[in-house]
Design a protein around this motif. Structure first.
Motif, PDB file in Angstrom:
ATOM      1  N   PRO A 501       0.826  -1.216   0.000  1.00  0.00           N
ATOM      2  CA  PRO A 501       0.000   0.000   0.000  1.00  0.00           C
ATOM      3  C   PRO A 501       0.857   1.261   0.000  1.00  0.00           C
ATOM      4  O   PRO A 501       1.931   1.280   0.602  1.00  0.00           O
ATOM      5  CB  PRO A 501      -0.802  -0.118   1.296  1.00  0.00           C
ATOM      6  CG  PRO A 501      -0.090  -1.118   2.122  1.00  0.00           C
ATOM      7  CD  PRO A 501       0.618  -2.037   1.181  1.00  0.00           C
ATOM      8  N   ASP A 502       0.394   2.272  -0.701  1.00  0.00           N
ATOM      9  CA  ASP A 502       1.137   3.537  -0.736  1.00  0.00           C
ATOM     10  C   ASP A 502       0.434   4.582   0.124  1.00  0.00           C
ATOM     11  O   ASP A 502      -0.596   4.295   0.754  1.00  0.00           O
ATOM     12  CB  ASP A 502       1.316   4.022  -2.180  1.00  0.00           C
ATOM     13  CG  ASP A 502      -0.017   4.367  -2.832  1.00  0.00           C
ATOM     14  OD1 ASP A 502      -1.074   4.153  -2.195  1.00  0.00           O
ATOM     15  OD2 ASP A 502      -0.002   4.858  -3.980  1.00  0.00           O
ATOM     16  N   VAL A 503       0.963   5.782   0.151  1.00  0.00           N
ATOM     17  CA  VAL A 503       0.376   6.821   1.016  1.00  0.00           C
ATOM     18  C   VAL A 503      -1.057   7.146   0.635  1.00  0.00           C
ATOM     19  O   VAL A 503      -1.866   7.473   1.505  1.00  0.00           O
ATOM     20  CB  VAL A 503       1.204   8.127   0.997  1.00  0.00           C
ATOM     21  CG1 VAL A 503       2.441   8.008   1.843  1.00  0.00           C
ATOM     22  CG2 VAL A 503       1.523   8.569  -0.407  1.00  0.00           C
ATOM     23  N   VAL A 504      -1.363   7.034  -0.664  1.00  0.00           N
ATOM     24  CA  VAL A 504      -2.721   7.371  -1.099  1.00  0.00           C
ATOM     25  C   VAL A 504      -3.720   6.438  -0.422  1.00  0.00           C
ATOM     26  O   VAL A 504      -4.778   6.858   0.056  1.00  0.00           O
ATOM     27  CB  VAL A 504      -2.834   7.268  -2.643  1.00  0.00           C
ATOM     28  CG1 VAL A 504      -4.241   7.610  -3.107  1.00  0.00           C
ATOM     29  CG2 VAL A 504      -1.819   8.172  -3.315  1.00  0.00           C
ATOM     30  N   ILE A 505      -3.367   5.149  -0.376  1.00  0.00           N
ATOM     31  CA  ILE A 505      -4.242   4.154   0.251  1.00  0.00           C
ATOM     32  C   ILE A 505      -4.432   4.476   1.742  1.00  0.00           C
ATOM     33  O   ILE A 505      -5.550   4.514   2.253  1.00  0.00           O
ATOM     34  CB  ILE A 505      -3.619   2.748   0.100  1.00  0.00           C
ATOM     35  CG1 ILE A 505      -3.422   2.440  -1.384  1.00  0.00           C
ATOM     36  CG2 ILE A 505      -4.422   1.710   0.860  1.00  0.00           C
ATOM     37  CD1 ILE A 505      -4.269   1.396  -1.986  1.00  0.00           C
ATOM     38  N   TRP A 506      -3.319   4.739   2.427  1.00  0.00           N
ATOM     39  CA  TRP A 506      -3.412   5.000   3.870  1.00  0.00           C
ATOM     40  C   TRP A 506      -4.149   6.312   4.127  1.00  0.00           C
ATOM     41  O   TRP A 506      -4.905   6.440   5.087  1.00  0.00           O
ATOM     42  CB  TRP A 506      -2.014   5.044   4.509  1.00  0.00           C
ATOM     43  CG  TRP A 506      -1.367   3.693   4.565  1.00  0.00           C
ATOM     44  CD1 TRP A 506      -0.212   3.307   3.959  1.00  0.00           C
ATOM     45  CD2 TRP A 506      -1.848   2.545   5.272  1.00  0.00           C
ATOM     46  NE1 TRP A 506       0.066   1.995   4.218  1.00  0.00           N
ATOM     47  CE2 TRP A 506      -0.925   1.496   5.038  1.00  0.00           C
ATOM     48  CE3 TRP A 506      -2.966   2.287   6.073  1.00  0.00           C
ATOM     49  CZ2 TRP A 506      -1.081   0.227   5.572  1.00  0.00           C
ATOM     50  CZ3 TRP A 506      -3.115   1.013   6.609  1.00  0.00           C
ATOM     51  CH2 TRP A 506      -2.186   0.001   6.362  1.00  0.00           C
ATOM     52  N   ARG A 507      -3.940   7.286   3.281  1.00  0.00           N
ATOM     53  CA  ARG A 507      -4.619   8.572   3.444  1.00  0.00           C
ATOM     54  C   ARG A 507      -6.127   8.382   3.309  1.00  0.00           C
ATOM     55  O   ARG A 507      -6.910   8.969   4.032  1.00  0.00           O
ATOM     56  CB  ARG A 507      -4.119   9.543   2.370  1.00  0.00           C
ATOM     57  CG  ARG A 507      -3.829  10.931   2.936  1.00  0.00           C
ATOM     58  CD  ARG A 507      -3.290  11.819   1.854  1.00  0.00           C
ATOM     59  NE  ARG A 507      -1.854  11.730   1.737  1.00  0.00           N
ATOM     60  CZ  ARG A 507      -1.166  11.815   0.609  1.00  0.00           C
ATOM     61  NH1 ARG A 507      -1.799  11.976  -0.529  1.00  0.00           N
ATOM     62  NH2 ARG A 507       0.141  11.750   0.612  1.00  0.00           N
ATOM     63  N   SER A 508      -6.478   7.532   2.350  1.00  0.00           N
ATOM     64  CA  SER A 508      -7.881   7.249   2.125  1.00  0.00           C
ATOM     65  C   SER A 508      -8.497   6.600   3.364  1.00  0.00           C
ATOM     66  O   SER A 508      -9.591   6.960   3.812  1.00  0.00           O
ATOM     67  CB  SER A 508      -7.969   6.349   0.901  1.00  0.00           C
ATOM     68  OG  SER A 508      -9.243   5.895   0.701  1.00  0.00           O
ATOM     69  N   LEU A 509      -7.749   5.646   3.966  1.00  0.00           N
ATOM     70  CA  LEU A 509      -8.247   4.978   5.174  1.00  0.00           C
ATOM     71  C   LEU A 509      -8.284   5.947   6.349  1.00  0.00           C
ATOM     72  O   LEU A 509      -9.230   5.936   7.145  1.00  0.00           O
ATOM     73  CB  LEU A 509      -7.354   3.771   5.508  1.00  0.00           C
ATOM     74  CG  LEU A 509      -7.897   2.872   6.623  1.00  0.00           C
ATOM     75  CD1 LEU A 509      -9.217   2.230   6.222  1.00  0.00           C
ATOM     76  CD2 LEU A 509      -6.891   1.782   6.983  1.00  0.00           C
ATOM     77  N   LEU A 510      -7.264   6.799   6.434  1.00  0.00           N
ATOM     78  CA  LEU A 510      -7.217   7.793   7.510  1.00  0.00           C
ATOM     79  C   LEU A 510      -8.440   8.718   7.424  1.00  0.00           C
ATOM     80  O   LEU A 510      -9.128   8.968   8.399  1.00  0.00           O
ATOM     81  CB  LEU A 510      -5.936   8.626   7.379  1.00  0.00           C
ATOM     82  CG  LEU A 510      -5.450   9.439   8.581  1.00  0.00           C
ATOM     83  CD1 LEU A 510      -4.015   9.907   8.349  1.00  0.00           C
ATOM     84  CD2 LEU A 510      -6.302  10.644   8.912  1.00  0.00           C
ATOM     85  N   PHE A 511      -8.700   9.171   6.225  1.00  0.00           N
ATOM     86  CA  PHE A 511      -9.820  10.085   6.030  1.00  0.00           C
ATOM     87  C   PHE A 511     -11.135   9.418   6.399  1.00  0.00           C
ATOM     88  O   PHE A 511     -11.953   9.974   7.128  1.00  0.00           O
ATOM     89  CB  PHE A 511      -9.843  10.526   4.562  1.00  0.00           C
ATOM     90  CG  PHE A 511     -10.932  11.495   4.269  1.00  0.00           C
ATOM     91  CD1 PHE A 511     -10.797  12.837   4.615  1.00  0.00           C
ATOM     92  CD2 PHE A 511     -12.105  11.079   3.647  1.00  0.00           C
ATOM     93  CE1 PHE A 511     -11.818  13.735   4.356  1.00  0.00           C
ATOM     94  CE2 PHE A 511     -13.131  11.972   3.391  1.00  0.00           C
ATOM     95  CZ  PHE A 511     -12.984  13.301   3.747  1.00  0.00           C
TER      96      PHE A 511
END
Length: 619
Positions: A501-511
């Motif tokens: 997973p990249d930052v985009v994936i984690w950012r999406s989950l964070l959001f």
DNA sequence: GTAGGGTTAG
């Protein structure tokens, strides 16, 4: 005039063909005399006259009517006459509605006639034209038939024949056969054209690494064939397509060392190579040294800025090009419209659109696709749909469908997007969806909260179309699960992904976890982002927003404290809007705009209206 | 005694 004197008259004029070839009156005189005297049936005279008639119709390249008639009057055309006709037809246009006889097909028909009715064999001069015609018509079978004939006629070492043969194979997409022909040309026979044809063949077959391998081989092993301008242009093109900067630089050095003249074609290839490798400063430097820059050259640089996401620069350069009086063509327009779409400059895009309509620039499919994309990105979905529907079903390519599906999805019209996708699939398999099409489809599902459908399409993509999902597709699904408050599923999905997973994936989950109040998961995601991007502020800011919305103010404060301790600076959030062709940029807490007071007044007024409707806007 | 190839750049 007696027959003999007429003959002498004809021959003397024919021999003086530089005069005759520019004067059709002269030519007609000679022709009448030769026919009247019977000299026309002399093979030398008739073929010479045929050649003259061809050079007279040369200014009108597709009007081969007269030479053809003349040819048909020759009772026993010699091989020269046949070859002149082969040459003329092999170069003529494929689609001329007015004159159906002007086409490479005629070249092949004449060849068949020569073999069957006249029982003549082609010679070493015939083959290059015949192969050219096969290539232009993609007649690989005929090409193969002619290939075997070259063996029978012992032409396997004629470099002209072999080069044309290898070009024919690569033109027909038979790169393997082309390579075989190339390998069988002895090194002592191979010339620069053989090497260039092989490199260009690899490029046509999109085998860019192979193209550079052949180029490298040429530099190393063949001292008889030094690279020429065409070689370097081809090699630079290959570097540009794969973004191979090191090799591109090496070629740049080579052409400087060998004092090649930087003309507009070589210069454009170099600009394009630097631009595609993201080296815009170098691209600009080379561009500035090119004399007599044409539209291709400008477009290389305009496209380069767009490629590097410098859309504003791309549009500005387009304006500069126009100011210099260089007329844009379809490729330029498609590129500029796309830049307008990406930068939200709808007014400019609309201006370009009307400008093209008025100045009669041909709207090819790329331009129309770019327009669909631009109008969608700028929110004018009706315009986009109008252009899309005006496109004939058979004309639409995968980019047209993808632009429209993605456009509908990003404008919140998920059902319409999915409907359109079904239409695409039902359109008879003319166009196959690609990875990007599915990104549009998945984002439509995500925006509408269609979890099951999203997974259905994901499986459909891999199983029915054998497409390999990219990280963006996984991102869409994480987004989909997150928005639907299926946070545990999203987390499980991420850990089961075959890609890191990249930052985009984690950012999406964070959001998602933040907006559904799962602070623990938000913190976990923020940690992952921090591991991947320790220097950036993204995770900190997002997490502090999560804390703030849960009223955990001490955590918010700690967050900012740790950011300043780690010397992480938050980049100010920026948004922009285009009004009357001017792009207005706004930063967070920005009070620089000249109409700031009235802007804030309007915001307050809008908020009041929203509250009156019973909503509680989050500011 | 006539004639031949790679058109290469966005």
């Amino acid at each position: 005039m007696t027959c003999n004197s007429a003959g002498r008259f004809c021959l003397s004029l024919i021999e003086n063909d530089r005069v005759v070839s520019k004067n059709s009156k002269h030519f007609n005189q000679i022709l009448s005399h030769s026919i009247a005297s019977g000299l026309f049936q002399d093979p030398f005279v008739s073929s010479k006259l045929l050649l003259l008639s061809l050079s007279l119709s040369h200014s009108n390249a597709n009007n081969l009517h007269f030479p053809h008639t003349l040819f048909s009057q020759i009772q026993n055309p010699n091989i020269f006459a046949w070859n002149f006709m082969f040459k003329a037809y092999s170069h003529s246009n494929t689609n001329t509605n007015t004159n159906t006889t002007s086409s490479p097909q005629q070249c092949i028909s004449l060849y068949n006639l020569m073999r069957r009715r006249f029982e003549l064999f082609p010679d070493r001069h015939s083959f290059p034209f015949l192969f050219k015609a096969c290539a232009r018509l993609s007649l690989s079978h005929k090409g193969q038939e002619l290939h075997s004939l070259t063996f029978k006629l012992g032409l396997q070492h004629d470099v002209f024949v072999q080069n044309a043969l290898l070009s024919m194979y690569s033109f027909c997409g038979l790169l393997h056969n082309a390579r075989q022909v190339f390998d069988e040309i002895p090194l002592s026979v191979r010339d620069v054209v053989s090497w260039n044809s092989m490199v260009s063949g690899c490029i046509q077959g999109r085998c860019y690494w192979d193209a550079l391998k052949v180029f490298d081989e040429m530099l190393k092993c063949d001292v008889n064939a030094r690279p020429d301008e065409v070689t370097l242009i081809n090699a630079l093109t290959a570097c540009a397509r794969i973004g191979f900067l090191d090799m591109g630089r090496k070629i740049h050095g080579l052409l400087v060392r060998n004092e090649f003249v930087l003309d507009v074609i070589l210069g454009s290839s170099l600009v394009d190579m630097y631009a595609k490798c993201g080296q815009m400063e170098n691209a600009r430097k080379v561009f500035d040294t090119i004399p007599d820059k044409n539209v291709v050259c400008w477009t290389c640089l305009i496209a380069g800025y767009a490629h590097s996401h410098l859309f504003k620069e791309s549009i500005e350069l387009f304006r500069e090009m126009q100011a210099r009086g260089v007329t844009a063509d379809a490729a330029t327009i498609a590129c500029v419209i796309s830049s307008c779409g990406h930068s939200g400059a709808l007014d400019q895009g609309r201006w370009v659109h009307t400008h093209c309509e008025r100045s009669g620039i041909h709207f090819n499919l790329s331009v129309k696709n770019a327009l669909i994309d631009m109008y969608s990105k700028c929110g004018d979905i009706q315009r986009a749909l109008k252009i899309f529907h005006a496109l004939n079903l058979t004309k639409r390519d995968v980019f047209s469908w993808t632009a429209m599906i993605t456009g509908l999805a990003m404008n919140g019209q998920s059902d319409e997007a999915l409907n359109l996708f079904s239409q695409m699939e039902m359109s008879g398999g003319i166009v196959r969806p690609n990875e990007v099409t599915f990104l549009g489809v998945l984002s439509a599902c995500s925006h509408a909260g269609l979890v099951d459908k999203g997974f259905h399409y994901f499986n459909h993509m891999t199983q029915s179309y054998n497409l390999k999902p990219r990280i963006e597709h996984y991102g869409c699904l994480v987004d989909l699960l997150g928005r639907a408050n299926l946070l545990a599923e999203a987390e499980r999905f991420i850990s089961a992904m075959p890609i890191q997973p990249d930052v985009v994936i984690w950012r999406s989950l964070l959001f998602a976890s933040g907006s559904h109040g799962n602070i623990e998961l938000a913190e976990f995601s923020a940690k992952r982002i921090e591991e991947l991007e320790p220097k950036k502020c993204g995770a900190h800011v997002l997490l502090s927003n999560v804390y703030a919305s849960a009223s955990r103010w001490s955590d918010v404060k700690n967050m900012w404290k740790s950011m300043s301790l780690q010397r992480i600076q938050k980049l100010p959030g920026c948004s922009f809007i285009e009004i009357d062709g001017v792009v207005h940029e706004f930063f967070v807490a920005d009070d620089l705009h000249c109409q700031m007071d009235s802007i804030y007044e309007t915001i307050i007024r809008i908020n009041k209206v929203i509250q009156a409707e019973g909503f509680d806007p989050e500011i």
